[in-house]
Motif scaffolding. Sequence first.
Motif, PDB file in Angstrom:
ATOM      1  N   ILE A  57      23.261 -23.741   1.618  1.00 20.83           N
ATOM      2  CA  ILE A  57      23.212 -23.830   3.075  1.00 20.83           C
ATOM      3  C   ILE A  57      24.008 -22.624   3.569  1.00 20.83           C
ATOM      4  N   VAL A  58      23.383 -21.770   4.387  1.00 19.30           N
ATOM      5  CA  VAL A  58      24.034 -20.544   4.840  1.00 19.30           C
ATOM      6  C   VAL A  58      23.875 -20.374   6.345  1.00 19.30           C
ATOM      7  N   GLN A  80      16.438 -22.098  -0.788  1.00 16.19           N
ATOM      8  CA  GLN A  80      16.000 -23.008  -1.841  1.00 16.19           C
ATOM      9  C   GLN A  80      16.087 -22.353  -3.205  1.00 16.19           C
ATOM     10  N   GLY A  81      16.687 -23.081  -4.150  1.00 15.25           N
ATOM     11  CA  GLY A  81      16.785 -22.617  -5.520  1.00 15.25           C
ATOM     12  C   GLY A  81      15.521 -22.928  -6.302  1.00 15.25           C
ATOM     13  N   THR A  82      15.528 -22.551  -7.578  1.00 17.77           N
ATOM     14  CA  THR A  82      14.390 -22.797  -8.466  1.00 17.77           C
ATOM     15  C   THR A  82      14.682 -24.009  -9.343  1.00 17.77           C
ATOM     16  N   PRO A  83      13.767 -24.997  -9.383  1.00 29.43           N
ATOM     17  CA  PRO A  83      13.985 -26.164 -10.252  1.00 29.43           C
ATOM     18  C   PRO A  83      14.080 -25.751 -11.719  1.00 29.43           C
ATOM     19  N   ALA A  84      15.041 -26.353 -12.441  1.00 28.92           N
ATOM     20  CA  ALA A  84      15.236 -26.030 -13.859  1.00 28.92           C
ATOM     21  C   ALA A  84      16.067 -27.131 -14.517  1.00 28.92           C
ATOM     22  N   GLN A  85      16.058 -27.148 -15.864  1.00 31.61           N
ATOM     23  CA  GLN A  85      16.912 -28.074 -16.601  1.00 31.61           C
ATOM     24  C   GLN A  85      18.376 -27.799 -16.281  1.00 31.61           C
ATOM     25  N   VAL A  86      18.737 -26.510 -16.262  1.00 32.55           N
ATOM     26  CA  VAL A  86      20.082 -26.073 -15.876  1.00 32.55           C
ATOM     27  C   VAL A  86      19.887 -25.123 -14.691  1.00 32.55           C
ATOM     28  N   PRO A  90      20.805 -19.912  -6.071  1.00 31.91           N
ATOM     29  CA  PRO A  90      19.904 -18.867  -5.571  1.00 31.91           C
ATOM     30  C   PRO A  90      20.699 -17.682  -5.035  1.00 31.91           C
ATOM     31  N   GLY A  91      20.041 -16.559  -4.914  1.00 24.61           N
ATOM     32  CA  GLY A  91      20.687 -15.365  -4.376  1.00 24.61           C
ATOM     33  C   GLY A  91      21.014 -15.526  -2.899  1.00 24.61           C
ATOM     34  N   LEU A  92      22.063 -14.866  -2.474  1.00 24.57           N
ATOM     35  CA  LEU A  92      22.504 -14.927  -1.083  1.00 24.57           C
ATOM     36  C   LEU A  92      21.750 -13.871  -0.275  1.00 24.57           C
ATOM     37  N   ALA A 100      27.663 -24.206   1.837  1.00 31.81           N
ATOM     38  CA  ALA A 100      27.695 -25.262   0.822  1.00 31.81           C
ATOM     39  C   ALA A 100      26.553 -25.077  -0.163  1.00 31.81           C
ATOM     40  N   ALA A 101      26.758 -25.607  -1.359  1.00 28.60           N
ATOM     41  CA  ALA A 101      25.702 -25.707  -2.365  1.00 28.60           C
ATOM     42  C   ALA A 101      25.335 -27.183  -2.465  1.00 28.60           C
ATOM     43  N   VAL A 102      24.047 -27.469  -2.489  1.00 30.80           N
ATOM     44  CA  VAL A 102      23.577 -28.850  -2.567  1.00 30.80           C
ATOM     45  C   VAL A 102      22.841 -29.033  -3.880  1.00 30.80           C
TER      46      VAL A 102
END
Length: 176
Positions: A57-58, A80-86, A90-92, A100-102
């Motif tokens: 959230i930026v 939005q980040g990329t779905p993954a096992q780990v 995401p880049g700013l 915040a990171a969710v």
Amino acid sequence: MKVVPRPTPDKWVRVTAGVGYVYAADPADGTYIVVNDADYDVRIPDAHATLRRLDLIVAQVHDAVDDAGTANDWDIVVVQGTPAQVPQMPGLPPASLPLAAVNVVPQAPSFPEKEIVDVREFLVASGGIMPVAGGSSRRRIQRSRCTGWTRRSCTSTTGTGGRPCSMTATGSRTGR
């Protein structure tokens, strides 16, 4: 501008009122001051069916000169980040301030507080007092003792593009 869950659990988070300082896309352009004068709700995109994702959230500034667009405003957005096992953060985006990171968990109906990580950086004026996290869960007080100003290195007395060179406080911080 703290990010918290909404009172009624759902796919939204709430950004509380506050002030932020966003660095311009071009460091020579300084900073923007953004003011969120009321709570603002942001919808988190739906989760992947089986994989976790990290979203940011930026507070993002749009400047017609830097963006080559038409807008001169700011907004609170989800990167939005990329779905993954780990999952990875995401880049700013340029000219944005991370709030915040969710942690977006598969098939979760809402975002409890434990899935929201505060990533804000805090500022204090010279001589001011800022609470900082200590070695334990209690808070410590840190005080700035500015003793002067030092010109950062630059090629001329006016910096680049006719702008003044930036100044950096000198001195020390003490923990109590």
